[in-house]
Design a protein around this motif. Structure first.
Motif, mmCIF file in Angstrom:
data_model
loop_
_atom_site.group_PDB
_atom_site.id
_atom_site.type_symbol
_atom_site.label_atom_id
_atom_site.label_comp_id
_atom_site.label_asym_id
_atom_site.label_seq_id
_atom_site.Cartn_x
_atom_site.Cartn_y
_atom_site.Cartn_z
ATOM 1 N N TYR A 1 0.858 -1.200 0.000
ATOM 2 C CA TYR A 1 0.000 0.000 0.000
ATOM 3 C C TYR A 1 0.879 1.229 0.000
ATOM 4 C CZ TYR A 1 -4.206 -2.731 0.839
ATOM 5 O OH TYR A 1 -5.250 -3.599 0.710
ATOM 6 N N VAL B 1 1.975 -5.543 2.872
ATOM 7 C CA VAL B 1 1.134 -6.281 3.820
ATOM 8 C C VAL B 1 1.014 -7.750 3.432
ATOM 9 C CG1 VAL B 1 -0.156 -4.215 4.462
ATOM 10 C CG2 VAL B 1 -1.013 -5.696 2.651
ATOM 11 N N GLY C 1 -5.529 -7.745 11.085
ATOM 12 C CA GLY C 1 -4.485 -6.943 10.439
ATOM 13 C C GLY C 1 -3.397 -7.772 9.795
ATOM 14 N N SER C 2 -3.564 -9.089 9.753
ATOM 15 C CA SER C 2 -2.505 -9.936 9.196
ATOM 16 C C SER C 2 -2.575 -9.998 7.665
ATOM 17 C CB SER C 2 -2.603 -11.346 9.787
ATOM 18 O OG SER C 2 -3.884 -11.892 9.515
ATOM 19 N N GLY C 3 -3.662 -9.491 7.075
ATOM 20 C CA GLY C 3 -3.735 -9.437 5.619
ATOM 21 C C GLY C 3 -4.744 -10.395 5.015
ATOM 22 N N LYS C 4 -5.641 -10.970 5.823
ATOM 23 C CA LYS C 4 -6.588 -11.958 5.311
ATOM 24 C C LYS C 4 -7.554 -11.343 4.294
ATOM 25 C CE LYS C 4 -8.228 -12.844 9.422
ATOM 26 N NZ LYS C 4 -7.420 -11.860 10.195
ATOM 27 N N SER C 5 -8.124 -10.201 4.673
ATOM 28 C CA SER C 5 -9.079 -9.566 3.745
ATOM 29 C C SER C 5 -8.375 -9.114 2.477
ATOM 30 C CB SER C 5 -9.756 -8.367 4.413
ATOM 31 O OG SER C 5 -10.558 -8.805 5.479
ATOM 32 N N THR C 6 -7.177 -8.562 2.640
ATOM 33 C CA THR C 6 -6.419 -8.126 1.473
ATOM 34 C C THR C 6 -6.206 -9.294 0.515
ATOM 35 O OG1 THR C 6 -5.297 -6.497 2.855
ATOM 36 C CG2 THR C 6 -4.276 -7.014 0.740
HETATM 37 N N1 LIG Z 1 -6.225 0.595 1.602
HETATM 38 C C1 LIG Z 1 -5.237 0.384 2.503
HETATM 39 N N2 LIG Z 1 -4.232 1.270 2.627
HETATM 40 C C2 LIG Z 1 -3.265 1.076 3.510
HETATM 41 N N3 LIG Z 1 -3.190 0.023 4.313
HETATM 42 C C3 LIG Z 1 -4.153 -0.902 4.247
HETATM 43 C C4 LIG Z 1 -5.228 -0.772 3.340
HETATM 44 N N4 LIG Z 1 -6.074 -1.843 3.484
HETATM 45 C C5 LIG Z 1 -5.519 -2.615 4.445
HETATM 46 N N5 LIG Z 1 -4.390 -2.051 4.896
HETATM 47 C C6 LIG Z 1 -3.487 -2.612 5.913
HETATM 48 O O1 LIG Z 1 -3.150 -3.895 5.502
HETATM 49 C C7 LIG Z 1 -3.060 -4.731 6.614
HETATM 50 C C8 LIG Z 1 -3.932 -5.944 6.397
HETATM 51 O O2 LIG Z 1 -5.272 -5.568 6.470
HETATM 52 P P1 LIG Z 1 -6.446 -6.640 6.286
HETATM 53 O O3 LIG Z 1 -6.178 -7.384 5.050
HETATM 54 O O4 LIG Z 1 -7.738 -5.921 6.371
HETATM 55 O O5 LIG Z 1 -6.268 -7.549 7.535
HETATM 56 P P2 LIG Z 1 -7.249 -8.610 8.180
HETATM 57 O O6 LIG Z 1 -8.382 -8.810 7.243
HETATM 58 O O7 LIG Z 1 -6.419 -9.823 8.336
HETATM 59 O O8 LIG Z 1 -7.674 -8.068 9.483
HETATM 60 C C9 LIG Z 1 -3.474 -3.938 7.819
HETATM 61 O O9 LIG Z 1 -2.292 -3.504 8.489
HETATM 62 C C10 LIG Z 1 -4.206 -2.774 7.234
HETATM 63 O O10 LIG Z 1 -4.001 -1.633 8.054
#
Ligand SMILES: Nc1ncnc2c1ncn2[C@@H]1O[C@H](COP(=O)(O)OP(=O)(O)O)[C@@H](O)[C@H]1O
Ligand SMILES: [Mg+2]
Lengths: 410, 247
Positions: free
Chosen positions: B25, B35, B56-61
């Motif tokens: 990001y 991430v 915050g481990s990146g699962k949704s990403t």
């Molecule tokens: N659009 C974005 N811009 C910057 N950082 C992001 C963005 N989306 C997610 N993150 C960061 O990426 C990391 C992983 O987020 P996410 O995938 O939502 O985690 P999880 O779903 O495992 O809780 C987190 O540290 C979050 O802050």
């Protein structure tokens, strides 16, 4: 097998239905704008048609007469007073159109020309007992002249049928002379020729000058009174396309080498006024159109923000960004279409109401029903396009919604 | 028929293949952060997989990248045997509509449409028309999740658990080879989430769709065939589920 835009339209309709208050508000806004436009347009065109019709109701579309003779030999050698007097004499001498029968025949075969009427006209006096009035004699073939000016439709009494012993006069003149139907009046030419005639009809053309001065006779007695045997002072012409009069007049003038004057020339002031009026109407219309477009755009922009999450979901389910864009364009189009139909009908209703409670209800409606249908169709097409164009920017924003953030922020 | 493609599909070697997937990001800015640090993953057809890991481990990403909603900064994603990196946006949307199903934490139904229409929407988008087969299938699915009497209800008129069941039907209307669920039960109470989870399991068995389910619930995770764990953008664990298979 795909039905083009079915899916997009389905979404657009359901979105509009769900956001009922917003949708009704904006449709109301469009309707109001269109109603104003239609009302102003119908009224102005109606009034303009009416004015033009009135103007043309008492005047030939094109009037042909003998060419003006330039009085070159008149130089102020004998002093101004004499020159003026000589010119006066000249002006009073009537001149016939040369070879008028051939010209009239040729005119009748000209495609744009609907009616042709030879007229002999000149100054005279009408006398009845003590009363004595200056008049204008019009020697006409009644049937032909009726196609130039609809005198038979404007009779107060009697009929429009002048004969060798009968005349048709205006109501103002009749009042001034104190005569009624079948009464006799004496008509005297400027050089002493005179005759006694019975009043066969009394007309009212609605123009004081004409109702006070015009006296209709058949051609022959008029020619005798005016001392112009077999002569014609002008040929009046009715054409099918009234606004082509000026161009046609110029062509006829060139063709026969005589003077041709169109109604557009004699009524130039009226035409200028109408043009100025049309321009200001157009200005009003574009202002209203722009405000309506901004209204549609802002309501849809709000809707895009409100539906961000749903747009994200639709995208996740395979809806393309173009499809999302189409959904909002269609919403703009629908709002424009419905609003404009309501508005156009309301606007025409307002015109109807206005004309019926107006100070002087006219016998003929201000506009005919075909014009009304045309207005509704035209306004609908225009407003639908306006709606789609106005929806462009909100729709683009919808298409660019990022599904990831839209769904996460849900 | 094309509509039955989910059943008759020639099984690809894997419904999902990730190679060296990275996500950064704020690229090119001073706050650039990575991430996801090079994820490799293969999911076989019909696999039922749980993704766990701290917040915050990146699962949704990762799930968004798999779902073609987001693009990786590096690496390649194959869906059902198709490489996706060079695909234009419209093609990615189509592939999403044909090969993937989504279940989100917050149900995310369209409030303007009935339950039945919500379930059909993905097919409407793909086919561009109403279809009797699709409607019949939507009806069957809703009946299968116990909502036969609720097909004409709006989402507002349904409970949270019912809404999530409608969303599950929507994800499965086209029997996609892969269904992605991001904390599908995160918003439900324990009993309701167990019901929803068993529904996913049931459709997995009936339709042979593979599932990737992000969950914080260890019990639910252990009920899956396979559990992967993501920590700080690294895939640290990849093992079989512990719970005895109830068959
Ligand atoms: N659009 C974005 N811009 C910057 N950082 C992001 C963005 N989306 C997610 N993150 C960061 O990426 C990391 C992983 O987020 P996410 O995938 O939502 O985690 P999880 O779903 O495992 O809780 C987190 O540290 C979050 O802050
Ligand atoms: Mg998450």
């Amino acid at each position: 097998m795909r039905v083009p835009l079915w899916y997009e339209s389905r979404l657009a309709v359901e979105f509009l239905r769900e956001g009922r208050a917003q949708s009704l508000l904006i449709i109301f806004g469009v309707a109001l704008g269109v109603a104003v436009i239609v009302f102003v347009l119908a009224l102005i065109t109606g009034l303009q048609d009416n004015l033009v019709e009135r103007t043309l109701g008492t005047q030939a579309h094109i009037k042909l007469r003998a060419p003006d003779e330039f009085v070159r030999e008149l130089r102020p050698v004998e002093g101004l007073a004499v020159a003026a007097q000589r010119r006066n004499e000249r002006a009073q001498r009537l001149r016939s159109i040369q070879n008028w029968q051939a010209i009239a025949e040729d005119l009748e075969t000209t495609p744009q020309i609907v009616a042709v009427s030879p007229v002999v006209t000149g100054p005279a006096f009408a006398r009845r007992g003590e009363a004595f009035k200056a008049i204008a004699i019009l020697g006409v073939d009644p049937a032909r002249y009726a196609q130039i000016v609809p005198v038979p439709d404007n009779m107060r009494a009697g009929v429009f049928r002048p004969t060798a012993t009968e005349v048709v006069i205006g109501d103002v003149l009749a009042d001034e002379l104190g005569v009624g139907l079948s009464d006799r009046i004496r008509i005297e030419g400027t050089d002493g020729r005179a005759g006694s005639f019975q009043v066969a009809g009394i007309f009212n053309l609605g123009v004081r000058d004409l109702d006070e001065r015009f006296v209709f006779l058949p051609l022959r007695p008029a020619q005798t009174l005016l001392d112009l045997p077999g002569g014609i002072t002008n040929i009046d012409v009715t054409i099918d396309e009234i606004f082509a009069a000026e161009a046609l007049a110029r062509e006829l003038s060139g063709r026969y080498g005589i003077t041709a004057e169109s109604w557009m020339q004699t009524s130039a002031q009226l035409l200028n006024a109408l043009r100025a009026q049309s321009e200001s109407t157009q200005l009003i219309q574009s202002f209203v159109g722009v405000s309506v477009a901004f209204g549609i755009a802002s309501v849809l922009a709000v809707s895009v923000v409100q539906r961000r999450r749903e747009i994200g979901i639709l995208r996740a389910m395979g809806t393309t960004s173009n499809q999302v864009m189409a959904v909002f364009l269609i919403q703009g189009g629908i709002v424009g279409l419905i609003g404009s139909i309501i508005g156009a009908v309301a606007g025409l209703g307002m015109v109807q109401l206005f004309t019926s409670i107006g100070p002087r209800p006219t016998e003929e409606a201000l506009f005919d029903i075909n014009a009304g249908v045309g207005l509704i169709v035209g306004a609908s097409i225009l407003a639908t396009l306006t709606g789609i164009i106005a929806a462009y920017f909100p729709a683009r924003r919808a298409a660019l919604v990022d599904p990831v953030t839209a769904i996460r922020d849900g | 028929m094309a509509e039955q493609a989910g059943l008759s599909r020639q099984p690809a070697e894997s419904v999902l293949r990730l190679r060296a997937v990275r996500k950064r990001y704020g690229e090119g800015t001073p706050v650039e952060t990575e991430v996801l640090h090079g994820i490799d993953l293969d999911v076989a057809p019909g696999e039922f997989l749980a993704m766990v890991g701290p917040s915050g481990s990146g699962k949704s990403t990762l799930l968004n990248i798999i779902g073609l909603l987001d693009r990786p900064s590096d690496g390649e994603v194959w869906i059902d045997g198709r490489a996706t990196r060079e695909l234009p946006d419209t093609e990615r949307s189509r592939l999403r509509g044909e090969s993937l199903g989504f279940v989100f934490q917050f149900h995310h139904l369209l409030s303007a449409f009935s339950a039945l229409d919500n379930v059909q929407l993905p097919r409407w988008a793909a086919m561009g028309r109403r279809d009797a087969d699709v409607q019949a299938r939507a009806q069957e699915l809703l009946a299968a999740v116990g909502l036969a009497d609720y097909t004409q209800r709006r989402p507002k008129e349904l409970s949270g658990g019912q809404q999530q069941r409608v969303a599950i039907c929507r994800a499965l209307i086209h029997r996609p080879p892969l269904v992605l669920a991001d904390e599908p039960t995160g918003n439900l109470d324990t009993e309701t989430s167990a019901q929803a989870f068993s529904l996913l399991r049931r459709f997995n068995r009936e339709f042979g769709c593979a599932f990737i389910i992000v969950t914080h619930d260890p019990d639910l995770a252990e009920g899956c065939d396979r559990v992967i764990e993501l920590i700080d953008g690294h895939l640290v664990t990849d093992r079989a589920g512990h719970a005895p298979d109830q068959g």
